[in-house]
Design a protein around this motif. Structure first.
Motif, mmCIF file in Angstrom:
data_model
loop_
_atom_site.group_PDB
_atom_site.id
_atom_site.type_symbol
_atom_site.label_atom_id
_atom_site.label_comp_id
_atom_site.label_asym_id
_atom_site.label_seq_id
_atom_site.Cartn_x
_atom_site.Cartn_y
_atom_site.Cartn_z
ATOM 1 N N PRO A 185 0.807 -1.217 0.000
ATOM 2 C CA PRO A 185 0.000 0.000 0.000
ATOM 3 C C PRO A 185 0.845 1.275 0.000
ATOM 4 N N GLN A 186 1.921 1.294 0.809
ATOM 5 C CA GLN A 186 2.758 2.497 0.878
ATOM 6 C C GLN A 186 3.500 2.715 -0.435
ATOM 7 N N GLN A 187 3.960 1.631 -1.060
ATOM 8 C CA GLN A 187 4.630 1.765 -2.349
ATOM 9 C C GLN A 187 3.659 2.289 -3.401
ATOM 10 N N GLN A 239 9.629 15.922 -1.087
ATOM 11 C CA GLN A 239 8.225 16.340 -0.983
ATOM 12 C C GLN A 239 7.335 15.164 -0.574
ATOM 13 N N ILE A 240 7.618 13.982 -1.129
ATOM 14 C CA ILE A 240 6.838 12.789 -0.773
ATOM 15 C C ILE A 240 7.033 12.461 0.706
ATOM 16 N N ASN A 251 4.914 12.015 5.917
ATOM 17 C CA ASN A 251 5.442 12.160 7.280
ATOM 18 C C ASN A 251 6.422 11.045 7.649
ATOM 19 N N VAL A 252 7.337 10.764 6.723
ATOM 20 C CA VAL A 252 8.400 9.780 6.970
ATOM 21 C C VAL A 252 9.721 10.398 6.517
ATOM 22 N N SER A 253 10.822 9.698 6.752
ATOM 23 C CA SER A 253 12.124 10.229 6.367
ATOM 24 C C SER A 253 12.347 10.093 4.864
#
Length: 214
Positions: free
Chosen positions: A153-155, A170-171, A176-178
């Motif tokens: 899902p995140q990919q 920007q992504i 809200n991740v590194s």
């Protein structure tokens, strides 16, 4: 036995109509209505007693097939049926190839909707296509679908934001991740899509969107 159905559709009038169709002949049905994909993902991820998800193909600008991939990745054992005003054969075949338990046109009568749901709950795959119309997807589309099914899902979210022209930084801010995490996701996307660059990945996604209502 009591069944729990989740209707995921951003149109309250249709949610109400579908609720009415599903409860008109049964008293052992609990209906949960949700208007957006993120809320549906949050519910499905933590719930263990959902019997069927009915997912709108076009939801708040997020294609139902993209949503289908996300929801099935979270709970592969929960059947997800696409409910759509779009009824073209390519889209229906693509949805089923991506793992949908069924494809129910929004133009269906309450009797047909209940018949479809009953069949899905019994483990069948429901499709409005018959005979030669059912057909097969062309080999390139089959290969694209298999690649898309490999994405987490995140990919999938990262790929969508890449297609919007966002850079890794920007992504990372959006999710809200590194930035390092996003770089890892991008690498995973490229590998699973069988491409070597972000541009090629976006082109593959665009090719998919050309064929079906993603």
């Amino acid at each position: 036995m009591k069944y729990t159905f989740v209707i995921v559709d951003d149109h309250p009038l249709f949610r109400g109509a579908l609720r009415l169709a599903l409860t008109s002949k049964a008293s052992n049905v609990e209906i949960i209505e949700i208007g957006d994909l993120e809320s549906a993902k949050a519910l499905i991820e933590k719930s263990t007693d959902i019997d069927l998800v009915l997912l709108d193909l076009s939801l708040n600008g997020v294609g139902g097939l993209t949503g289908l991939i996300s929801l099935r990745a979270l709970q592969p054992l929960v059947p997800v049926a696409i409910v759509s005003a779009t009824e073209d054969a390519v889209t229906i075949r693509a949805a089923l190839a991506l793992g949908a338990a069924g494809f129910i046109p929004k133009s269906s009568s309450p009797e047909t909707i209940n018949e479809a749901v009953k069949a899905i709950l019994e483990g069948e795959i429901w499709s409005p296509l018959l005979g030669d119309e059912a057909g097969e997807l062309d080999p390139e589309m089959v290969e694209l679908i298999m690649c898309m099914r490999k994405l987490t899902p995140q990919q999938g979210r990262v790929l969508g934001l890449m297609a919007d022209g966002m850079l890794n930084k920007q992504i990372a801010h959006e999710l809200n991740v590194s930035e390092a995490t996003i770089k890892a996701h991008v690498s995973g996307v490229l590998y699973k899509l069988g491409v070597e660059s972000r541009t090629q990945a976006v082109i593959r996604l665009a090719r998919f969107k050309e064929e079906v209502l993603l």
